[in-house]
Enzyme design. Sequence first.
Site, short mmCIF file in Angstrom:
data_model
loop_
_atom_site.label_atom_id
_atom_site.label_comp_id
_atom_site.label_asym_id
_atom_site.label_seq_id
_atom_site.Cartn_x
_atom_site.Cartn_y
_atom_site.Cartn_z
N HIS A 377 79.02 36.00 11.65
CA HIS A 377 79.97 35.28 10.80
C HIS A 377 80.61 34.13 11.57
O HIS A 377 81.08 34.33 12.70
CB HIS A 377 81.07 36.23 10.30
CG HIS A 377 82.05 35.57 9.38
ND1 HIS A 377 83.40 35.55 9.61
CD2 HIS A 377 81.85 34.87 8.23
CE1 HIS A 377 84.01 34.88 8.62
NE2 HIS A 377 83.09 34.46 7.79
N GLU A 379 83.45 31.40 10.62
CA GLU A 379 84.39 30.67 9.75
C GLU A 379 84.78 29.40 10.49
O GLU A 379 85.26 29.48 11.62
CB GLU A 379 85.61 31.55 9.44
CG GLU A 379 86.70 30.84 8.64
CD GLU A 379 86.19 30.26 7.32
OE1 GLU A 379 85.77 31.03 6.46
OE2 GLU A 379 86.20 29.01 7.18
N HIS A 457 79.23 30.03 2.77
CA HIS A 457 80.37 30.13 1.84
C HIS A 457 81.12 28.80 1.87
O HIS A 457 81.05 28.06 2.84
CB HIS A 457 81.27 31.30 2.21
CG HIS A 457 80.74 32.58 1.64
ND1 HIS A 457 81.50 33.42 0.85
CD2 HIS A 457 79.51 33.13 1.72
CE1 HIS A 457 80.75 34.45 0.48
NE2 HIS A 457 79.54 34.31 1.00
N GLU A 458 81.82 28.52 0.77
CA GLU A 458 82.39 27.18 0.55
C GLU A 458 81.30 26.14 0.86
O GLU A 458 81.46 25.24 1.68
CB GLU A 458 83.64 26.95 1.42
CG GLU A 458 84.78 27.87 1.07
CD GLU A 458 84.57 29.28 1.62
OE1 GLU A 458 84.70 30.25 0.84
OE2 GLU A 458 84.26 29.43 2.81
N GLU A 482 85.65 38.14 -4.32
CA GLU A 482 86.90 38.06 -3.55
C GLU A 482 88.09 37.69 -4.44
O GLU A 482 89.21 38.11 -4.17
CB GLU A 482 86.75 37.06 -2.41
CG GLU A 482 86.46 35.63 -2.88
CD GLU A 482 86.27 34.64 -1.73
OE1 GLU A 482 86.12 35.07 -0.58
OE2 GLU A 482 86.27 33.43 -2.00
C1 NOJ Z 1 85.96 32.81 2.30
C2 NOJ Z 1 84.71 33.56 2.08
O1 NOJ Z 1 84.24 33.37 0.77
C3 NOJ Z 1 84.99 35.02 2.36
O2 NOJ Z 1 83.87 35.80 2.05
C4 NOJ Z 1 85.41 35.18 3.80
O3 NOJ Z 1 85.75 36.51 4.03
C5 NOJ Z 1 86.62 34.29 4.12
N1 NOJ Z 1 86.37 32.96 3.68
C6 NOJ Z 1 86.92 34.25 5.60
O4 NOJ Z 1 85.89 33.61 6.30
CA CA Z 2 85.15 31.53 -0.88
#
Ligand code: NOJ
Ligand code: CA
Length: 677
Positions: A377, A379, A457-458, A482
């Site tokens: 992961h 972010e 994601h995003e 989510e």
């Molecule tokens: C948004 C993502 O859609 C979600 O799955 C993730 O847990 C959070 N960001 C943190 O990265």
């Molecule tokens: Ca998201």
Amino acid sequence: MKKIILSLSVLLFSHSIFAQTVEVSSPDGKIVLSVNDEGKPSYKISFSGESIIKPSRLGLAFKNTMPFSDGFTLSSSKEKSAKSVWQLPWGERKNVTDHHNELFVTFSTSDKSDAKKFNVRFRLFNDGVGFRYEVPKQKNLDQVEIINEFTEFAINDEKKATAWWIPARGWNRYEYIYNTTDVASVDRAHTPFTFKLDSGTHISIHEAALVDYAAMTINQKRPGVLKADLTPWSDGILVKTKTDFKSPWRTIQISKDAVGLLNSDLILNLNEPNKLGDVSWVEPAKYIGIWWGMHINANTWGSGDKHGATTSETMRYIDFAAEHGFAGVLVEGWNVGWDGDWFFNGDVFNFSKSYEDFDIEAVSAYGKKKGVRLIGHHETSGNVTNYRNQMSDAYALYEKHGVRQVKTGYVADGGDIKRIDENGIIRKEWHDSQFMVSEYLHSVTEAAKHKISINTHEPIKDTGLRRTYPNWISREGARGQEFNAWGTPPNPPEHTTILPFTRMLAGPMDFTPGIFDMSFNGLGDKSNRPQTTLAKQLALYVVLYSPIQMAADLPKNYQANLAAFQFIKDVPTNWHESKAIAGEVGEYVAFARQERDGDDWFVGALTDEKARTLTLKLDFLDKSKRYQAQIYRDGKNAEWINNPYEMIIENKQVTANDELVLPLATSGGAAIRFKAL
Ligand code: NOJ
Ligand code: CA
């Protein structure tokens, strides 16, 4: 994998144009497109005699050059036809048929002193039309900056047509609840933009093969005229490129009914073949993860007492995955950067340094012993320069630990992606700008060098690039599960009856289904929870296609209902064939899918807030076989608000001649495995 070309016929002829109009039709003759140069270059489309797109403008405007529009005449055209069958390494189906007629037209100026030209390539399939601009090298046109795209989609009776759409250029990117309005009430919308004419004909406007270009949104500048509106760079330019260049394909999927849209392969057919060669390392699979706990505030991404991504917790998840047959465990919050205001300071993330209570060496070794891979992961919180600087080391670290999939995240408001430009200045860009289109693809091609697949994601919206880069395995790009943890409001019951006809036409989505415990906020709190029954959570695995599917809830909630969990364990994520068999946008939908390399079929059906009974013909099943139907459906008194858990699990013997009657509760669903006997 063996590539079978069933048949390939190519017809090629060229002729000079005397008339101002050229026409081409789809292989079945139902879709007719004509191109005209009267006044300005334009095109129009009809389907079974009905006008779908009224005369609509074509053309581009560049900075420092005359607009490629007025005064350009149709100077030549060529036609050809092609039919082939190609294979997806993973997908909704194995074999995809590409059957189209092509029309290639050139528009040029007659002014000899500054002659200019551009081409438009149209492809007509039985399920719709694609066209793109191709601008060749020519005098005084080398480096170019596009400042307008004139493309229009003009429709009849916009007040009588119904559209399902989300706003474009908003702070929440693609994560909006769908609007259902007449087309006349749409302003600026993202694509896929799906609408239904008064006649019942369904149409979806989108694009294919979005590479090194700005994303197209549509903007209703005049009533009924939806105009291409490209997302700009921070300096206002839409696209910076060099001749010769090609735009993405502008696509118009057309069907006599809603279900037809779901069975279209047009977007994939307009993408380039696989550029990565052997992709046997791309692994469709199911996964669990240290994830939902953070969204419901049971855990934290950052350090402290509630830190989710600890060595011991990860090992516990690995045990659960191994016991129940899941291939991967996603771990979020393992790397430093999550303490403090990460949302606004993406530069705090270090993609190689773990928190002290997370031993990446130990957990990956433990996973290896148990046959379970870690899922990585990253972010970025939209700080793409910080990510790019660390990317190749970060992927190398994951590769070393046997990681085959990385979920990336670009949490930042729309228009707030941070990059440091060549002069060291911080610039803010849109997620769907040309800059980010290239940035997302860069992460995918860089990851491929490490045999890693990317789940964004995003993201930038999907435009079928998984055909060309099969390691772009899934993405978000809509409101996912989510939002049911903390969204205001959460996803309404109709949400997943709209997604298949809109967002999912673009490609797979990492929705993360499978929440079993709806009352994580306490029974009294109805504001944040999945607004579905339990059976509908199971149906999502078949309805919302993705080659990777998460069992998103906490292991203890599956442990508490192993009977229902069995469906999630059984359902595949890679298919030999898929067929949408029933549906109306925003009301209900049902898919039947046959597993890849196996005989079993699966059905998922779900409804909006209205209870209804679906009668499904089972004629998709193999006529020569008998099946045991393992049915998971809403119980007699089930309804999503007060009685979401009541479910019936029953077995029946069926054949292709049977019909199945499925009563669906309010926001309910059904999930069925047809086990070949
Ligand atoms: C948004 C993502 O859609 C979600 O799955 C993730 O847990 C959070 N960001 C943190 O990265
Ligand atoms: Ca998201």
